[in-house]
Design a protein around this motif. Structure first.
Motif, short mmCIF file in Angstrom:
data_model
loop_
_atom_site.label_atom_id
_atom_site.label_comp_id
_atom_site.label_asym_id
_atom_site.label_seq_id
_atom_site.Cartn_x
_atom_site.Cartn_y
_atom_site.Cartn_z
N ALA A 70 62.85 31.17 53.62
CA ALA A 70 61.86 31.33 52.55
C ALA A 70 60.54 31.87 53.11
O ALA A 70 59.92 32.75 52.51
N ILE A 142 53.69 25.09 50.31
CA ILE A 142 54.06 23.82 49.68
C ILE A 142 52.89 22.93 49.32
O ILE A 142 53.07 21.90 48.67
N PRO A 144 48.34 22.92 48.45
CA PRO A 144 47.08 23.65 48.45
C PRO A 144 46.40 23.46 49.80
O PRO A 144 46.51 22.39 50.41
N GLU A 177 36.89 25.59 47.14
CA GLU A 177 37.19 24.22 47.57
C GLU A 177 38.63 24.11 48.06
O GLU A 177 38.91 23.53 49.09
N SER A 178 39.54 24.68 47.32
CA SER A 178 40.92 24.72 47.79
C SER A 178 41.62 25.90 47.11
O SER A 178 41.20 26.34 46.03
N VAL B 147 55.40 15.88 48.35
CA VAL B 147 55.97 17.06 49.01
C VAL B 147 55.98 16.86 50.53
O VAL B 147 56.96 17.16 51.21
N TRP B 196 53.67 22.21 40.03
CA TRP B 196 52.90 22.94 41.05
C TRP B 196 51.45 23.09 40.60
O TRP B 196 50.53 22.98 41.40
N LEU B 199 49.80 19.83 41.16
CA LEU B 199 49.57 19.65 42.59
C LEU B 199 48.29 20.35 43.01
O LEU B 199 47.47 19.80 43.76
N ASN B 200 48.09 21.55 42.50
CA ASN B 200 46.86 22.29 42.81
C ASN B 200 45.64 21.54 42.31
O ASN B 200 44.62 21.45 42.99
N THR B 203 44.55 18.28 44.40
CA THR B 203 44.13 18.34 45.79
C THR B 203 42.76 18.97 45.93
O THR B 203 42.52 20.05 45.41
N ARG B 204 41.89 18.29 46.61
CA ARG B 204 40.55 18.80 46.90
C ARG B 204 40.27 18.59 48.37
O ARG B 204 40.78 17.68 48.99
N PHE B 205 39.44 19.44 48.92
CA PHE B 205 39.11 19.34 50.34
C PHE B 205 37.60 19.20 50.51
O PHE B 205 36.83 19.72 49.72
N PRO B 279 60.31 26.15 48.11
CA PRO B 279 59.49 26.69 49.21
C PRO B 279 59.46 25.80 50.45
O PRO B 279 58.93 26.20 51.48
#
Lengths: 250, 425
Positions: A70, A142, A144, A177-178, B147, B196, B199-200, B203-205, B279
């Motif tokens: 993949a 897989i 962010p 941010e992401s 995941v 998906w 999921l986005n 998530t934070r950074f 993936p």
């Protein structure tokens, strides 16, 4: 003070500054400055033919492409789209200097873009070209990843930008941010162009999303008249280049 | 197991733990093998998520008096936690660590069980952190750790039991990923585009620049919206599936999803299968011990050979531990580029000798900080590592490597120091 600018073409496309701001906060511009500007032109991306040089680069890189099935196919597809973007863009706007698909995808790019810098004496200066390192990690497929995980500015040094940290090794350029799972390399490149030329910029140090260089952010708040450094869209030739061409023609 | 875990012990002079043997209540399951008690005595389980569902699972594991339990949860109790968390009094332990809280309770219920807690996110744990467990129980609302755990368990061949529920529809689902091979299903195999997207969003950074090694991603999601009995039902059914597997009771739950729907009182069992377009990296590591006393004594060529791969083919790759990167060349302070060809820990400077002899053993760094990040190889291929293929790892910078992954295409062998539980090679 909160300042956000918007690319003129994005404005034409119907994106308001608020929308650009909100998408930046969410970490990924739905239509980045460059993408907004280039939206129509990008439709031709898939049909672009590679030059001999770029075709050679692609074949060599793909012959040394490793990893899971993949990831291998994704890396090859991403590299192909980058090379096609080089063909689509005006001369010298974007050149792939080197590419390596053996581990993660690593592409060294030369980009014609104004880059704000501060020299050793603290003097503000704008360079006209950047060498960027684009990294595409397997993890990006897989989960962010943070906005600074994809692009480092290899040259010039001493970039003076709110989204470029001087403390973190490697001059990573933060694109938000992401970034969502599986971002497209073309979008990353266009966003990098928008960020460096300051067509899309975050300089509010109090924003919860944060900036990577607070001092630079404060400096830019005092110097908003310099923003953007260029309003030329990614797919348009630079004004300097146009002047030079006109001169040559004369 | 990783040093990141804290071993929980009973407080000296505090409340004594329970010393009643499990056998006092454990039934003789019909058709079960004779060694059920031994299997439970030796059972080692990791639980990721110690909230509304995970806490229930952990209490069950404690009462089964298993050998070892690992608890992973970065969360803290909120003012509303007692509404869904079993054995939690209102207003008590506010803002306290969920993992430490339940670990102490588990230790009291079963003093003979070794209990380890990690008050952080699973992504911060070493990649082999779950290498010695018999199963991982997953009970988190967040998709990113889901995941991540799925990928890790798939790599290591560790069965994964995922308990989830949907409050509004009152549906409970238990997925049992057997991870018998790289072709097994993983949690991400079942994701739709909506998941998906979620999921986005979750998530934070932070802007501290962390990514490699220990990402500072913070999964954000709403608290579990359910009732305590649905949460405990999810925990109960997850335990049912685990015990069916461990004690070989009836039909194997491997690669199945058990679903209970409250509205029509229907239980459905469906097969899980791998999505060809998933993936995630659907590869399973064979696990082996270092061919020498330690990995530091081994060469990459030796490891490739032990793995059954020839280094003549360039596609053999090596990944050393969780933090080593390979640096091929550096730039000395004198401006001269020097080949260095060695491993170095992330963000660490590399020491070497420059040809300019300006200083006998001066400190050298990669060409620029930017290049250092860009040029360093987390996974190095045999063609790039050619100069050091026949040198012991300890002599080329990887002095305390705890594991080395050797990979050729979709085949991979994970070499480790010390003894593991014997699964794999």
């Amino acid at each position: 003070m909160k300042v956000r600018t918007i690319d003129s073409r994005a404005r034409e496309a119907g994106l308001t500054a608020g929308e650009v701001g909100s998408t930046r906060r969410a970490g990924w511009p739905a239509r980045s400055a460059g993408a907004g500007a280039a939206g129509k032109g990008l439709a031709r991306l898939d049909s672009m033919k590679l030059s001999d040089r770029n075709a050679r680069l692609y074949e060599e890189a793909v012959s040394r492409c490793h990893g899971s099935a993949a990831f291998r196919s994704r890396k090859a597809a991403e590299l192909l789209s980058i090379l096609k973007l080089c063909e689509l863009a005006p001369s010298r706007r974007l050149t792939v200097l080197n590419c390596d698909l053996s581990e993660m995808m690593r592409v060294t790019l030369a980009m014609e873009v104004p880059v704000p810098c501060r020299d050793a004496g603290g003097e503000f200066t704008v360079r006209e070209r950047a060498v960027l390192g684009l990294m595409y990690h397997q993890e990006a497929l897989i989960r962010p990843l943070p906005g600074h995980a994809f692009v480092v500015i290899l040259a010039p040094a001493n970039v003076w930008h709110a989204n470029v940290s001087l403390e973190i090794p490697g001059q990573p350029l933060c694109l938000g941010e992401s970034l969502p799972v599986g971002p497209r390399s073309v979008e990353i490149i266009l966003s990098s162009y928008g960020a460096l030329s300051m067509q899309a910029v975050m300089i509010d140090e109090a924003d919860p999303v944060g900036v990577m260089n607070i001092e630079a952010a404060k400096w830019w708040q005092q110097n908003t008249h310099l923003i953007p450094l260029s309003d030329t869209a990614f797919l348009e030739p630079s004004k300097r280049r146009e002047r030079e061409s006109a001169k040559e023609r004369r | 197991m990783s040093d990141a875990f804290v071993e929980i012990s009973l407080p000296p002079g505090g409340e004594a733990g329970c010393d009643v043997a499990r056998a006092a209540r454990l039934p003789q399951f019909i058709g079960a093998p004779a060694d059920v008690a031994v299997r439970l005595d030796r059972l080692k389980v990791a639980t990721v998520g110690a909230g509304s569902v995970g806490r229930g699972i952990l209490l069950h594991l404690a009462r089964l008096q298993v050998e070892r339990i690992y608890v992973v949860d970065p969360g803290r109790f909120k003012g509303t936690s007692h509404l869904t968390h079993p054995q939690l009094l209102p207003g008590r332990e506010l803002d306290e660590s969920k993992s430490l809280s339940i670990s102490r309770l588990v230790k009291q219920l079963s003093p003979k069980t070794e209990v380890y807690a990690f008050d952080g996110g699973v992504e911060s744990l070493p990649s082999t952190a779950f290498g010695d467990v018999d199963a991982v129980m997953l009970a988190t609302d967040h998709l990113a750790p889901e995941v991540e755990i799925g990928q890790r368990c798939l790599y290591l061949g560790v069965p994964l039991v995922q308990a989830s529920l949907d409050g509004p529809t009152a549906v409970v689902q238990i997925r049992f990923f057997g991870n018998n091979s790289g072709n097994s299903a993983c949690p991400a195999c079942g994701y739709t585009s909506d998941e998906w997207t979620l999921l986005n969003k979750q998530t934070r950074f932070s802007c501290d620049g962390s990514f490699e090694g220990s990402p500072s991603a913070q999964s954000k999601g709403a608290p579990t919206m359910s009732t305590s009995f649905l949460c405990s039902l999810a925990a109960d059914l997850a335990m049912v599936q685990l015990i069916k597997h461990v004690c070989s009771l009836g039909v194997s739950p491997i690669e199945t999803m058990l679903e209970y729907s409250t509205y029509n009182h229907r239980t459905t069992l469906t097969r899980l299968s791998r999505d060809e377009h998933c993936p995630c990296d659907h590869v399973q590591f064979r696990r082996a011990q270092a061919p020498q006393a330690t990995l530091s004594d081994c060469t990459l060529a030796e490891l490739a050979c032990a793995a059954g791969f020839g280094t003549g083919r360039s596609e053999v790759s090596f990944t050393i531990g969780d933090r080593f990167v390979y640096v091929a060349s550096v730039l000395c302070e004198c401006g001269k580029c020097e080949e260095i060809n060695r491993f170095t820990a992330d963000n660490a400077l590399t020491t070497g000798r420059c040809a300019c002899k300006a200083a006998p053993a001066q400190r050298v760094e990669p060409a620029s900080p930017a290049l250092r990040r860009f040029e360093a190889h987390r996974t190095v291929h045999s063609s790039i590592a050619q100069p050091i293929l026949h040198r012991p790892l300890g002599l080329v910078g990887a002095i305390d490597a705890n594991c080395v992954l050797v990979r050729q295409g979709d085949e991979a062998v994970l070499f480790e120091n010390g003894v593991h539980n014997g699964r794999g090679t």
